[in-house]
Write an enzyme that holds these catalytic residues in place. Structure first.
Site, PDB file in Angstrom:
ATOM      1  N   SER A 108       0.824  -1.201   0.000  1.00 33.75           N
ATOM      2  CA  SER A 108       0.000   0.000   0.000  1.00 33.75           C
ATOM      3  C   SER A 108       0.863   1.257   0.000  1.00 33.75           C
ATOM      4  O   SER A 108       1.967   1.273   0.538  1.00 33.75           O
ATOM      5  CB  SER A 108      -0.899   0.003   1.237  1.00 33.75           C
ATOM      6  OG  SER A 108      -1.612   1.215   1.333  1.00 33.75           O
ATOM      7  N   ASN A 137      -0.819   3.936   1.108  1.00 35.05           N
ATOM      8  CA  ASN A 137      -1.674   4.679   2.024  1.00 35.05           C
ATOM      9  C   ASN A 137      -0.946   4.839   3.357  1.00 35.05           C
ATOM     10  O   ASN A 137      -0.776   3.886   4.105  1.00 35.05           O
ATOM     11  CB  ASN A 137      -2.995   3.919   2.210  1.00 35.05           C
ATOM     12  CG  ASN A 137      -4.001   4.678   3.056  1.00 35.05           C
ATOM     13  OD1 ASN A 137      -3.648   5.288   4.057  1.00 35.05           O
ATOM     14  ND2 ASN A 137      -5.258   4.631   2.663  1.00 35.05           N
ATOM     15  N   ASP A 177      -6.125  -5.358   2.171  1.00 31.67           N
ATOM     16  CA  ASP A 177      -7.257  -4.901   1.370  1.00 31.67           C
ATOM     17  C   ASP A 177      -8.433  -4.838   2.322  1.00 31.67           C
ATOM     18  O   ASP A 177      -8.752  -5.826   3.000  1.00 31.67           O
ATOM     19  CB  ASP A 177      -7.559  -5.834   0.201  1.00 31.67           C
ATOM     20  CG  ASP A 177      -8.424  -5.122  -0.838  1.00 31.67           C
ATOM     21  OD1 ASP A 177      -7.969  -4.082  -1.356  1.00 31.67           O
ATOM     22  OD2 ASP A 177      -9.553  -5.572  -1.112  1.00 31.67           O
ATOM     23  N   GLY A 231     -11.142   7.658   5.656  1.00 31.78           N
ATOM     24  CA  GLY A 231     -12.180   6.867   4.989  1.00 31.78           C
ATOM     25  C   GLY A 231     -13.553   7.076   5.608  1.00 31.78           C
ATOM     26  O   GLY A 231     -14.008   8.201   5.823  1.00 31.78           O
ATOM     27  N   LYS A 291      -8.589   2.525  18.715  1.00 30.93           N
ATOM     28  CA  LYS A 291      -8.963   1.984  17.411  1.00 30.93           C
ATOM     29  C   LYS A 291      -8.041   0.822  17.034  1.00 30.93           C
ATOM     30  O   LYS A 291      -8.497  -0.204  16.524  1.00 30.93           O
ATOM     31  CB  LYS A 291      -8.889   3.068  16.332  1.00 30.93           C
ATOM     32  CG  LYS A 291      -9.291   2.552  14.950  1.00 30.93           C
ATOM     33  CD  LYS A 291      -9.075   3.577  13.853  1.00 30.93           C
ATOM     34  CE  LYS A 291      -9.387   2.968  12.500  1.00 30.93           C
ATOM     35  NZ  LYS A 291      -9.073   3.882  11.379  1.00 30.93           N
ATOM     36  N   HIS A 321     -10.876  -3.798  12.665  1.00 30.77           N
ATOM     37  CA  HIS A 321     -10.776  -4.922  11.735  1.00 30.77           C
ATOM     38  C   HIS A 321      -9.322  -5.204  11.385  1.00 30.77           C
ATOM     39  O   HIS A 321      -8.900  -6.355  11.298  1.00 30.77           O
ATOM     40  CB  HIS A 321     -11.582  -4.615  10.477  1.00 30.77           C
ATOM     41  CG  HIS A 321     -11.279  -3.266   9.862  1.00 30.77           C
ATOM     42  ND1 HIS A 321     -11.343  -2.086  10.579  1.00 30.77           N
ATOM     43  CD2 HIS A 321     -10.894  -2.907   8.610  1.00 30.77           C
ATOM     44  CE1 HIS A 321     -11.039  -1.070   9.784  1.00 30.77           C
ATOM     45  NE2 HIS A 321     -10.753  -1.544   8.589  1.00 30.77           N
ATOM     46  N   ARG A 322      -8.536  -4.136  11.219  1.00 29.31           N
ATOM     47  CA  ARG A 322      -7.121  -4.311  10.865  1.00 29.31           C
ATOM     48  C   ARG A 322      -6.342  -4.908  12.034  1.00 29.31           C
ATOM     49  O   ARG A 322      -5.459  -5.752  11.846  1.00 29.31           O
ATOM     50  CB  ARG A 322      -6.536  -2.967  10.436  1.00 29.31           C
ATOM     51  CG  ARG A 322      -5.161  -3.071   9.776  1.00 29.31           C
ATOM     52  CD  ARG A 322      -4.810  -1.800   9.010  1.00 29.31           C
ATOM     53  NE  ARG A 322      -5.704  -1.629   7.876  1.00 29.31           N
ATOM     54  CZ  ARG A 322      -6.589  -0.639   7.767  1.00 29.31           C
ATOM     55  NH1 ARG A 322      -6.701   0.271   8.713  1.00 29.31           N
ATOM     56  NH2 ARG A 322      -7.374  -0.549   6.704  1.00 29.31           N
TER      57      ARG A 322
END
Length: 202
Positions: free
Chosen positions: A8, A10, A71, A155, A177, A182-183
């Site tokens: 990535s 990002n 992803d 996001g 967080k 999820h990450r």
């Protein structure tokens, strides 16, 4: 294994990965740091798993080193799982977070809170120099608000309230967080896979 190249570009994702992987003794370095040319990897998979593997394998083959790819995206139940793998480009190829959020709110207009359930999904894959790979999936369930709240995150974070919380991902601290996201869950699973892999290779 101390350094893995991120597929990535990002910076937010890389920062989140590093905040979690540092406890494993792993540093995730950016493609730019690794000297990888600024190629565009077409994310044409139908699942997060397909896209994650493709991105990591391309970078690993280019560099001859281990590469990691995430992803991830948002799956909204009342939209049949959309935006899903198209989360980053939901409002078009040249869109930004603001336009993506605007489109999501527009499509969910009039939907009551009880029906605004959603989940963030992250699939993280590591492809090693020998071509082998491991992959882990993490999910975080919650609800979508009717307006943006919070200045942190990126996001869809300002719209997403995780289960058990009354604040969005953009309102809670980065540390919190990184504990429940999820990450974080995908990386925790990846840690177990990497530890098992190391044990079998000893």
């Amino acid at each position: 294994m101390e350094k893995i190249i991120a597929a990535s570009r990002n910076s937010h994702k890389i920062r989140e990965m590093n905040a979690i992987t540092k406890a494993m003794g792993i540093t995730v370095i950016s493609r730019d740091e690794a000297g990888v040319p600024p190629i565009e990897i077409v994310e044409d998979g139908q699942t997060f798993e397909e896209n994650s593997y493709k991105k990591a394998s391309v970078i690993s083959r280019m560099t001859g080193c281990a590469a990691i790819a995430d992803d991830s995206g948002l799956m909204v139940d009342c939209l049949d799982g959309a935006p899903g793998v198209y989360s980053a480009r939901f409002a078009g190829e040249d869109c930004d977070d603001s336009r993506n959020n605007e489109k999501l709110l527009r499509m969910m207009e009039g939907v009551p809170y009880s029906k605004r359930t959603a989940r963030f999904v992250s699939v993280i894959t590591v492809v090693f120099a020998d071509g082998s790979s491991v992959s882990s999936r993490g999910e975080c369930r919650g609800h979508i608000l009717t307006e943006l709240h919070g200045e942190n995150g990126f996001g869809y974070d300002p719209l997403f309230v995780p289960e058990g919380y009354d604040q969005t991902f953009a309102e809670i601290s980065a540390d919190e967080k990184n504990r429940i996201s999820h990450r974080a869950k995908a990386l925790a699973g990846l840690r177990d896979l990497l530890e098992n892999r190391e044990a079998t290779h000893e």
